[in-house]
Scaffold this motif. Structure first.
Motif, short mmCIF file in Angstrom:
data_model
loop_
_atom_site.label_atom_id
_atom_site.label_comp_id
_atom_site.label_asym_id
_atom_site.label_seq_id
_atom_site.Cartn_x
_atom_site.Cartn_y
_atom_site.Cartn_z
N ASN A 197 -6.77 2.25 -11.76
CA ASN A 197 -6.96 1.49 -10.53
C ASN A 197 -7.75 0.23 -10.85
O ASN A 197 -8.89 0.30 -11.31
CB ASN A 197 -7.70 2.32 -9.48
CG ASN A 197 -7.70 1.66 -8.12
OD1 ASN A 197 -6.70 1.10 -7.70
ND2 ASN A 197 -8.83 1.72 -7.42
N THR A 199 -8.65 -3.85 -9.38
CA THR A 199 -8.59 -4.78 -8.25
C THR A 199 -8.82 -6.22 -8.68
O THR A 199 -9.22 -7.07 -7.87
CB THR A 199 -9.62 -4.39 -7.17
OG1 THR A 199 -10.93 -4.34 -7.75
CG2 THR A 199 -9.27 -3.03 -6.57
N GLN A 226 1.85 0.64 -8.14
CA GLN A 226 1.75 -0.38 -7.11
C GLN A 226 1.11 -1.61 -7.74
O GLN A 226 0.03 -1.52 -8.32
CB GLN A 226 0.90 0.09 -5.93
CG GLN A 226 0.81 -0.95 -4.80
CD GLN A 226 -0.16 -0.55 -3.72
OE1 GLN A 226 -1.28 -0.13 -4.01
NE2 GLN A 226 0.25 -0.69 -2.46
N ASP A 228 -0.09 -5.65 -7.07
CA ASP A 228 -0.41 -6.74 -6.14
C ASP A 228 -0.12 -6.35 -4.69
O ASP A 228 0.41 -7.14 -3.90
CB ASP A 228 0.37 -8.00 -6.53
CG ASP A 228 0.00 -8.47 -7.93
OD1 ASP A 228 -1.15 -8.27 -8.34
OD2 ASP A 228 0.88 -9.00 -8.63
N ASN A 229 -0.48 -5.10 -4.36
CA ASN A 229 -0.40 -4.57 -2.99
C ASN A 229 1.02 -4.53 -2.43
O ASN A 229 1.21 -4.48 -1.21
CB ASN A 229 -1.31 -5.37 -2.06
CG ASN A 229 -2.77 -5.29 -2.49
OD1 ASN A 229 -3.33 -4.20 -2.65
ND2 ASN A 229 -3.40 -6.45 -2.70
N ASP A 230 2.02 -4.54 -3.31
CA ASP A 230 3.41 -4.36 -2.87
C ASP A 230 3.68 -2.87 -2.66
O ASP A 230 2.79 -2.02 -2.79
CB ASP A 230 4.38 -4.93 -3.90
CG ASP A 230 4.38 -6.45 -3.91
OD1 ASP A 230 3.96 -7.03 -2.89
OD2 ASP A 230 4.77 -7.04 -4.93
N GLN A 289 -3.93 -6.71 -8.30
CA GLN A 289 -4.21 -5.29 -8.13
C GLN A 289 -3.17 -4.46 -8.86
O GLN A 289 -2.00 -4.83 -8.95
CB GLN A 289 -4.20 -4.95 -6.63
CG GLN A 289 -4.32 -3.48 -6.29
CD GLN A 289 -2.96 -2.81 -6.12
OE1 GLN A 289 -1.95 -3.48 -5.89
NE2 GLN A 289 -2.91 -1.50 -6.25
#
Length: 326
Positions: A197, A199, A226, A228-230, A289
């Motif tokens: 994880n 950010t 996941q 870039d928050n897609d 991310q």
């Protein structure tokens, strides 16, 4: 005459600038300064204990990176040694890990081990102005009234200034920090765990796993991602294809290597898999991310499990770089 004088003056100026450029370039080449440190018991260094021992400290106020790091220490609690990396005078270390528990025995150029309680790594550890690497026994294992004992250790660490490290053919930004993401879980069938994880902007260097269960049915478990928050996507359909195999390694029994990707896999008894892979060709990078997840087994139509996945002891280790932006 005035025109001739102007042209002559311009030519002299150009020549002077070219000379300055050559001098600057030459100085850059000459400034590639190496540094190193070592530990050996028959010298004035080479002992480790509960207090932090400084393995290397470099404060040259210029960028660089660690190029080589090897360590060995053979005593019953050696796997409880915590290695800490402090970059650019930070108070909280960028890396804090029991590396002797995680560095896999391989013949890979980037990291591995050829002996008990030892490891080597050439994964670049970059810094902008300074770096300090220490080691100490985990204070949490110390018994009440336990006598402070020092243990023999050997280490060799080298680095260089004013060169830019890379992952594959991608040069790392100056603000890059090597990070280690560790996860360890006891997973029920079809339960998921986060194995990375981040950010910030980043790129993965390598991924290692150790999985133990009553059988190999967890190999059907996909790796999800996941970026870039897609939307969350299937990153790899199962554990075996992520580590270069098909049909659960049946056609190419481990151990084996894959040229250019650097992977080695070992299976020990029913349900035990140890594997790693590097990502210097198979680049995994992101802007803002990244989250990677693994599922203990998988299910088909009507959510019926594929096979009979059992409770699994899951361990994952990811070496990756984070930075402000590309």
């Amino acid at each position: 005459k005035d025109v001739i004088m102007c042209v002559s003056l311009l030519n002299k100026t150009i020549i002077t600038l070219l000379v300055l450029v050559l001098i600057i370039n030459n100085n850059v080449i000459l400034s590639k300064k190496m540094f190193s440190n070592f530990g050996k018991v028959d010298t004035d260094r080479g002992l480790v204990g509960y207090k932090e021992t400084v393995l290397i400290e470099e404060n040259n106020e210029s960028p660089g990176y660690i190029t080589y790091f090897s360590f060995a220490s053979d005593f019953p609690q050696a796997n409880e040694l915590i290695f800490r990396v402090y970059v650019d005078s930070e108070e909280i270390p960028s890396i804090e890990s029991k590396l002797l528990n995680h560095i896999y025995r391989t013949n890979d150029a980037l990291f591995g081990s050829y002996g008990h309680n030892s490891f080597y790594m050439t994964i670049p550890i970059p810094f902008e102005s300074s770096i300090k690497i220490t080691v100490a026994l985990d204070i949490n294992i110390r018994q009440k009234d336990e006598e402070e004992l020092l243990h023999i250790a050997y280490w060799s660490i080298r680095g260089i200034h004013d060169l830019q490290p890379s992952v594959g053919n991608i040069n790392l930004p100056k603000s890059s920090r090597l990070q280690v993401f560790e996860s360890e879980d006891i997973l029920e069938p079809l339960e998921s765990t986060i194995i990375l994880n981040s950010t910030r902007s980043g790129i993965i260097q390598s991924i290692y796993t150790n999985l133990e269960s009553a059988n190999f049915d967890y190999l059907e478990g996909p790796i999800l991602a996941q970026f870039d928050n897609d939307e969350v996507t299937v990153f790899s359909t199962a554990v075996d294809d992520f580590f270069f195999s098909a049909w659960w390694f049946t056609d190419a029994r481990p151990p084996y290597t894959v040229n250019g990707l650097g992977g080695v896999v070992l299976t020990e008894g029913p349900g035990h898999l140890s594997a790693y892979r590097t990502h210097e060709r198979d680049i995994i990078a992101w802007d803002e991310q990244c989250t990677l997840m693994w599922k203990n087994g998988d299910a088909g139509k009507d959510d019926v499990p594929l096979g009979s996945p059992d409770v699994t002891h899951s361990q994952w280790l990811v070496f990756y770089y984070e930075f402000d932006q590309w």
